[in-house]
Structures are given as C-alpha cells and as structure tokens.
Design a protein around this motif. Sequence first.
Motif, PDB file in Angstrom:
ATOM      1  N   HIS A   1      -2.853  10.542   2.413  1.00 44.36           N
ATOM      2  CA  HIS A   1      -3.417  11.159   3.773  1.00 44.36           C
ATOM      3  C   HIS A   1      -4.099  12.295   2.062  1.00 44.36           C
ATOM      4  CE1 HIS A   1      -2.616  10.712   7.355  1.00 44.36           C
ATOM      5  NE2 HIS A   1      -1.075  11.232   7.058  1.00 44.36           N
ATOM      6  N   LYS A   2      -3.750  12.309   1.272  1.00 41.79           N
ATOM      7  CA  LYS A   2      -4.332  13.047  -0.026  1.00 41.79           C
ATOM      8  C   LYS A   2      -5.496  12.324  -0.613  1.00 41.79           C
ATOM      9  CE  LYS A   2      -2.956  15.611  -4.519  1.00 41.79           C
ATOM     10  NZ  LYS A   2      -2.411  15.658  -5.636  1.00 41.79           N
ATOM     11  N   TYR A   3      -5.374  10.830  -0.928  1.00 37.04           N
ATOM     12  CA  TYR A   3      -6.167  10.198  -0.808  1.00 37.04           C
ATOM     13  C   TYR A   3      -7.242   9.177  -0.203  1.00 37.04           C
ATOM     14  CZ  TYR A   3      -4.543  11.468  -5.559  1.00 37.04           C
ATOM     15  OH  TYR A   3      -4.321  12.083  -6.423  1.00 37.04           O
ATOM     16  N   HIS A   4      -7.229   9.613   0.957  1.00 35.72           N
ATOM     17  CA  HIS A   4      -8.289   8.854   2.225  1.00 35.72           C
ATOM     18  C   HIS A   4      -7.418   7.462   2.448  1.00 35.72           C
ATOM     19  CE1 HIS A   4      -9.796  12.983   2.751  1.00 35.72           C
ATOM     20  NE2 HIS A   4     -10.289  13.275   1.010  1.00 35.72           N
ATOM     21  N   LEU A   5      -6.105   7.509   2.391  1.00 37.89           N
ATOM     22  CA  LEU A   5      -6.316   5.588   2.308  1.00 37.89           C
ATOM     23  C   LEU A   5      -5.909   5.045   3.608  1.00 37.89           C
ATOM     24  CD1 LEU A   5      -4.075   6.055  -1.081  1.00 37.89           C
ATOM     25  CD2 LEU A   5      -5.659   5.166  -1.189  1.00 37.89           C
ATOM     26  N   PRO A   6      -6.369   3.949   3.445  1.00 39.47           N
ATOM     27  CA  PRO A   6      -6.467   3.768   5.115  1.00 39.47           C
ATOM     28  C   PRO A   6      -5.028   4.069   6.175  1.00 39.47           C
ATOM     29  CG  PRO A   6      -7.056   2.465   4.192  1.00 39.47           C
ATOM     30  CD  PRO A   6      -6.468   3.032   2.880  1.00 39.47           C
ATOM     31  N   SER A   7      -3.661   3.184   5.524  1.00 44.19           N
ATOM     32  CA  SER A   7      -2.456   3.137   6.115  1.00 44.19           C
ATOM     33  C   SER A   7      -1.819   2.925   4.952  1.00 44.19           C
ATOM     34  CB  SER A   7      -2.926   2.188   7.675  1.00 44.19           C
ATOM     35  OG  SER A   7      -2.096   0.903   6.883  1.00 44.19           O
ATOM     36  N   PRO A   8      -0.105   3.336   5.690  1.00 47.08           N
ATOM     37  CA  PRO A   8       0.747   3.035   4.454  1.00 47.08           C
ATOM     38  C   PRO A   8       1.119   1.690   4.220  1.00 47.08           C
ATOM     39  CG  PRO A   8       1.147   4.676   6.278  1.00 47.08           C
ATOM     40  CD  PRO A   8       0.085   3.944   6.389  1.00 47.08           C
ATOM     41  N   SER A   9       0.422   0.363   4.985  1.00 45.95           N
ATOM     42  CA  SER A   9       0.924  -0.733   5.521  1.00 45.95           C
ATOM     43  C   SER A   9      -0.727  -1.716   4.277  1.00 45.95           C
ATOM     44  CB  SER A   9       0.905  -1.367   7.042  1.00 45.95           C
ATOM     45  OG  SER A   9      -0.878  -0.889   7.600  1.00 45.95           O
ATOM     46  N   SER A  10      -1.442  -0.615   4.877  1.00 46.60           N
ATOM     47  CA  SER A  10      -2.305  -0.956   3.681  1.00 46.60           C
ATOM     48  C   SER A  10      -1.939  -0.637   1.917  1.00 46.60           C
ATOM     49  CB  SER A  10      -4.329  -0.741   4.282  1.00 46.60           C
ATOM     50  OG  SER A  10      -4.219   0.632   3.558  1.00 46.60           O
ATOM     51  N   VAL A  11      -1.539  -0.046   2.184  1.00 45.26           N
ATOM     52  CA  VAL A  11      -1.601   0.180   0.431  1.00 45.26           C
ATOM     53  C   VAL A  11       0.031  -0.663  -0.256  1.00 45.26           C
ATOM     54  CG1 VAL A  11       0.154   2.559  -0.519  1.00 45.26           C
ATOM     55  CG2 VAL A  11      -1.415   2.901   1.088  1.00 45.26           C
TER      56      VAL A  11
END
Length: 383
Positions: free
Chosen positions: A331-341
């Motif tokens: 959330h802090k870095y506006h990333l799409p989702s945990p799975s995409s990370v």
Amino acid sequence: MIDNPFVTNGYAGPEYFCDRIEETELLTSLLTNGNNISLMSPRRVGKTDLIKHCFQQESLRENYYCFLIDIYATNSLRDFVNIFGKSILETLKTKGRKVWEAFLNALFSVRSEITFDINGNPVWGLGVGSMTPPQATLDEIFGYLRTADKHCLVAIDEFQQILYYADNQNVEAALRTQIQQCTNANFIFAGSQRHLMSQMFLSPARPFYQSVVPMSLHPISLDRYWAFVEPQFAKNGNRKISYEVVEAAYQRFEGITANVQRIMNMLYMLTPKGETCGIEMIESAIDTYLQLSSEYYAELLRQMPEKQRNVFLAIAAERQVKSISGGQFVHKYHLPSPSSVVSAVKGLLEKDFITQTNHVYYVYDRFFQIWLEKTCIPDFPSK
C-alpha cells in the motif's frame, strides 16, 4: 606494471590481491586432499578471484590441470556443455600440443566443429545447432577428465544457474552421476545466490546432497583491507591515505570487496602524487563514478517491465524490505497486489537486480542504489 593498483576488472596477480591468506590455504588444502567444495558468498565479495588465486599457487599450478568455467550466461544444458568444452580447450592450449590433442581425441561428437587457426591451434567453433544431443558431448568431456594425465580441478562459477534450465532436475542428476564417477577430478561449485545453492546441497531430496564440503566467503575485514590499501597508495607516487578514510569507504559499502575496491580506484585516481586523500573525497569519487555510469543505470531502469520497475524502486526507497508481500509495503508504494509483487521479485532476483539475505531484500548493486536515491526515489510515489 598497472598504474592504479586497485584493480576492478578481475584477478591481476598476487601483487594486487588483498589478503585471503587463510581462505587460500583452506581451499587449496581441501582440493589437494580430494574434496569437492561448495563455495558460497554474495556476488562481488571475491570468490572468483579467490579461485583464480588458488589456481595460481605453485602446488596446484604445477601438479594439476585447473579449469574455471563461468556458466552465469547459460540457459540450457547445451549452453553449459558449450562453455565447459570451450573453457577446457582454452586452458589446455597453453599446455602444449600433446595435451590439447588428448582432449580433442575424446570429443567424437563435435570433432567436425573444431577448426584451426593459421598457427595450427584449435578453435572451439560450435554454434547454434551443434552438439546434438549435448549429453553425448558432456559424456565425452567427463571421459577426458577421468583419463587426463594429470588430476583435474574444475571450478564451476555461478553454479546455481543450472536451476534456471528448463530441464534442471535432469541436469542436476546427470552432473551428479558424472562427478561421482570422475575420480580423476575434484570440483568447486561456486555460487552467489545462497538460497538456491542451499537447495541443491543441503536438501536430502536433491542429487548433490552431502556431496561437498561447504565453504562460505565473507567480506575482508576492515583492518586487513587497510593493511592492503596504505602501502598501495604509497607505492607509486607516494600518495597518502588515513585509516579514517578507508574506514568510511568500507562502512559506506558494508565491506563488499568489489565496491570498496572501486571507490579506492577512484580515490587513488583523484589523489595527485605526493598528496593526501581526504575523507571529503569519498563523495567526489562516488559522484564521478555515478556520472560515468548514469546512462547505463538509466537504460537498465528503462528496460525493466513496469511492474518490476515499480517494485524495484520501492525496494530501493526502503533500502531493506523483509515483508516483501506484506500489505504495508504494497500500500505504501501503490503496488497492485501481493501476488504481483511476488512475481516481480522473482524476476528481479533472476536478473540480479535485487538479492536477499536472511529473507531481507535489497538492491544488489550498491552504486545503483545510490544513483536511484539521487535521481529517482525523491519523486517515487509513497504515502
């Protein structure tokens, strides 16, 4: 004579090799006593140069054939066999015609692919489509190792790369079988991705389990690096440098040998003969190197897929990330989702843009990290 004693492009001989006395003695002793070794360390700590240094020791150089095979750029068994054969031939060419002919005589499957230069020296000329199947050529290479007129020492650098081959399980098993049967050779399996090397050598389910003596390589201590740096500064031009400057550079790059060596190279270059290197010159040295590397780093960033680039910048912004797929980081870095990370991290690890130690992720190239902090991260979105 090399003008700048802080060599940054490989092993240049014992005169420019810093310390590693105990490690050299241990590795040499293990090899001469018939052991296979897994040598693990982060990249840029100096394991490849240590292997080269050991292979230059008289006890090994005079009594063994020593081969160093770098498989970092390989993607398949075919690539592996191609690099393996070429590296052996290049080494044996320096030993005389009788020696390299014995190797070529063992290579029935690729003999027609070997050419000769105008001086009659063999050239490994295998191209796309050669070695069909590569397993046959691998058998012949190991057949040579088993019958060579001297005991062979084979170091395979970045050995964990075989785990990225499409048929990696078959390759692991095939290599283990060949090595088990090769009593005329001993092997060093060097790797920089500890979690992958551990999978191969420490898991009871894997072919290489309990087949090696494990050896880890750690950064050279500050005191020993200082003992190397001071006389090198004074040797050519009577330059001077204080312990405090070396300590500051060492701490800035956490003792990673290649990075500290790069800074010392720049500091030596920026210090006039007869002058003293001051601590304020460290930032000048870093800035000089980053100016030279800026286009290179910018291009690496442009070539990354967008999802990987965003995760990469987020890791750089945090400097160290433990909960890589945790909600707070995402959330802090506006990333799409945990799975995409998780998917992006896998790609970044495979390309060596990031690394992990004890489940902590960080940018692998510390100079890249500093460049990002100076140019990209201030504008990177975060809450």
